[in-house]
Design a protein around this motif. Structure first.
Motif, short mmCIF file in Angstrom:
data_model
loop_
_atom_site.label_atom_id
_atom_site.label_comp_id
_atom_site.label_asym_id
_atom_site.label_seq_id
_atom_site.Cartn_x
_atom_site.Cartn_y
_atom_site.Cartn_z
N TYR A 146 40.91 -15.77 26.67
CA TYR A 146 41.81 -16.95 26.63
C TYR A 146 41.37 -17.59 28.35
N GLU A 150 40.73 -21.51 28.84
CA GLU A 150 41.58 -22.55 29.76
C GLU A 150 40.57 -23.12 30.71
N PHE A 187 45.43 -26.85 23.27
CA PHE A 187 44.90 -27.41 24.98
C PHE A 187 46.08 -28.04 25.56
N LEU A 190 48.99 -24.67 27.95
CA LEU A 190 48.16 -23.43 27.96
C LEU A 190 48.75 -22.02 28.33
#
Length: 217
Positions: A146, A150, A187, A190
């Protein structure tokens, strides 16, 4: 000039430079320049960039350990959530932090005590040793994966890649309303997205890796 060059100093310098130049720009030559030494001096300590990355990841984890202390009386789910949030927060503190941390090997065995504590929490909750190991590996890979995503959206901390601008993306995708809306979920917030996924991962661990008798307790 630095009076004494050792592995710890080189790794610390590399971590400081990481936010300036990113992973692609981080070279032994650039680190040597920062330390005001010739690049060959660093090859006494690191034979390759991968060896340096291994040491950097090790130092990153050393800095996390005090914050990974197990919350008193916490459930296994709370322990996992706490650990994931600590790792995510720390990796986000470095430009390309997740890419540096993932796929590397620690250079000493100091991590074993922390891992032992985490595994014991799961065993106490009814997991088998295999299930506990698989649970922590799954949690770790979710968290690192993840954060890599990011840091694709924000390759420089605080600066969004224009390609991920929701309006630019919407215009590019045109007549694909579901994909456009999904992108806003992917997006935009986050942190909320991480928490949603983390809850799903932990819930899934409980269903698939915790033996049925323990789940009924």
């Amino acid at each position: 000039m630095a009076t004494r060059i050792d592995r710890a100093l080189v790794a610390d310098t590399a971590l400081r430079l990481l936010n300036e130049v990113g992973l692609d720009g981080l070279t032994l030559r650039r680190i040597a320049k920062e330390l005001n030494v010739q690049a060959p001096a660093l090859y006494w300590h690191f034979k390759s960039k991968q060896e340096l990355l291994d040491e950097m990841a090790t130092e990153m984890f050393r800095r996390m350990v005090p914050m990974l202390a197990l919350p008193e009386g916490a459930t296994w789910q709370e322990v996992m959530a706490h650990a994931a949030h600590v790792v995510r927060r720390d990796l986000l503190g470095y430009r390309d932090g997740a890419k540096v941390f993932g796929g590397t090997r620690f250079t000493d065995d100091f991590y074993a005590g922390t891992l032992e504590s985490f595994l014991q929490v799961c065993l106490d909750a009814g997991f088998t040793t295999r299930g506990a190991a698989r649970a922590w590996f799954t949690l770790n890979t979710y968290t690192m994966g993840y954060v890599i995503e990011e840091q694709s959206v924000y390759p420089v901390p605080g600066e969004r890649d224009p390609a991920y601008d929701p309006e630019v993306r919407a215009r590019r995708l045109g007549d694909a309303p579901l994909a456009i809306e999904a992108g806003r979920e992917f997006f935009e917030d986050l942190e909320a997205g991480f928490d949603d996924g983390l809850r799903a991962v932990i819930a899934g661990i409980g269903v698939t890796l915790l033996p049925a008798p323990a789940r009924r307790e």
